[in-house]
Enzyme design. Structure first.
Site, mmCIF file in Angstrom:
data_model
loop_
_atom_site.group_PDB
_atom_site.id
_atom_site.type_symbol
_atom_site.label_atom_id
_atom_site.label_comp_id
_atom_site.label_asym_id
_atom_site.label_seq_id
_atom_site.Cartn_x
_atom_site.Cartn_y
_atom_site.Cartn_z
ATOM 1 C CG HIS A 157 -3.361 -4.935 -4.880
ATOM 2 N ND1 HIS A 157 -3.773 -3.726 -5.403
ATOM 3 C CD2 HIS A 157 -3.612 -5.860 -5.841
ATOM 4 C CE1 HIS A 157 -4.243 -3.916 -6.618
ATOM 5 N NE2 HIS A 157 -4.156 -5.207 -6.915
ATOM 6 C CD GLU A 257 -0.690 -4.199 -7.233
ATOM 7 O OE1 GLU A 257 -0.570 -5.423 -7.137
ATOM 8 O OE2 GLU A 257 -1.363 -3.651 -8.121
#
Ligand SMILES: O=P(O)(O)OC[C@H]1O[C@H](O)[C@H](O)[C@@H](O)[C@@H]1O
Length: 279
Positions: A157, A257
């Protein structure tokens, strides 16, 4: 684990941080979360990652910024709504298995305290391998040690540091996406892909390279082992409401991400690798 020539461990609040400085780059990894906080290649000394000024370092709450490891689910848990978003390894203390100096840099291998947790059935060995070289390579390796197939979701992420979200453009995505801010409507990816509002999008496409163009400055992101790219910026209202972000924090970050959102199957005795490379 004994650090090598290029590594040292320091403490920040309640968290141990592994500093890495070799001939090619500088990086920092929080053992809480197995969470990379900094990557600066020496050829340009430019920080690639963004960490919130108000990030928590209490070894309880996830760190806002850097590269959180989301595993074994992404977003809210599918059925158990009481469980933490993005799984349970980003709030565990990880252990360094090895630090190795190579011709091209330093390789650090870490594992979480445990890969077992409420909300996930599966006997897994989970390992994060971080290669700090002229580029940063992150490999999250999920090995199925059980005798039945398992399925997981995940994300590296990454929060990228940018100078101004309103001036920056994301290059490389072109198909449809699901828009979480508009009730998961399926929409066409804008060309040019610029930012002027809260953005929370799942792009189910796998281009080899994405580029964040921040004026003249370009950051390349290569992904593999994923089924989606998630693009997130909370914008102003959400930044103000978040306890670990400054009101204008959204202006200097963009999450791109490398994600598995559709369920990745892993057969017994096999390993699936989710990889992101940052240049
Ligand atoms: O606040 P967190 O749990 O770290 O999640 C931050 C963000 O992560 C992803 O990008 C999700 O798509 C967003 O919906 C979420 O808000």
């Amino acid at each position: 684990m004994l650090p090598t020539d290029s590594t040292t461990i320091i403490t920040r609040d309640n968290i141990q941080l592994l500093h890495i400085e070799n001939a090619f780059a500088y990086a920092e990894i929080s053992l809480f979360g197995g969470h990379i906080l900094s990557f600066k290649p020496k050829h340009d000394h430019r920080e690639r990652l963004w960490v919130s000024q108000h990030a928590f370092f209490d070894a309880k709450k996830p760190i806002r910024g850097g590269i959180p490891v989301c595993w074994p689910w992404f977003g809210p848990h599918k059925s158990k709504t009481n469980l933490a978003a993005h799984g349970y390894v980003r709030t565990q203390t990880w252990q360094i298995i090895s630090c190795e100096e190579t011709r091209t840099g330093t390789t650090v291998t870490l594992k979480p305290h445990t890969s077992k947790g409420d909300g996930f059935e599966g006997d897994v060995q989970l390992v994060l391998v971080v290669h700090v070289e002229q580029q940063l390579t992150i490999q999250l390796c999920t090995t199925n040690l059980g005798d039945t197939p398992l399925t997981y979701n995940s994300a590296l992420h990454s929060y990228f540091a940018i100078s101004d979200i309103k001036q920056c453009e994301l290059l490389g995505l072109s198909k449809k996406y699901s828009d979480k801010t508009r009730g998961y409507q399926i929409l066409d990816t804008p060309q040019a892909y610029k930012f002027n509002e809260e953005t929370d999008r799942v792009h189910q496409e796998q281009p080899k390279t994405l580029t964040i163009a921040d004026g003249e400055i370009k950051t390349d992101i290569m992904s593999s082992g994923h089924d989606s790219i998630v693009v997130w910026n909370p914008w102003q209202e959400k930044s103000i409401s978040m306890g670990d972000m400054s009101d204008d924090g959204y202006l200097t970050m963009l999450c791109v991400e490398t994600a598995i959102t559709q369920g990745q199957d892993v057969a017994p005795n096999t390993t699936h690798v989710l990889q992101q490379i940052i240049q």
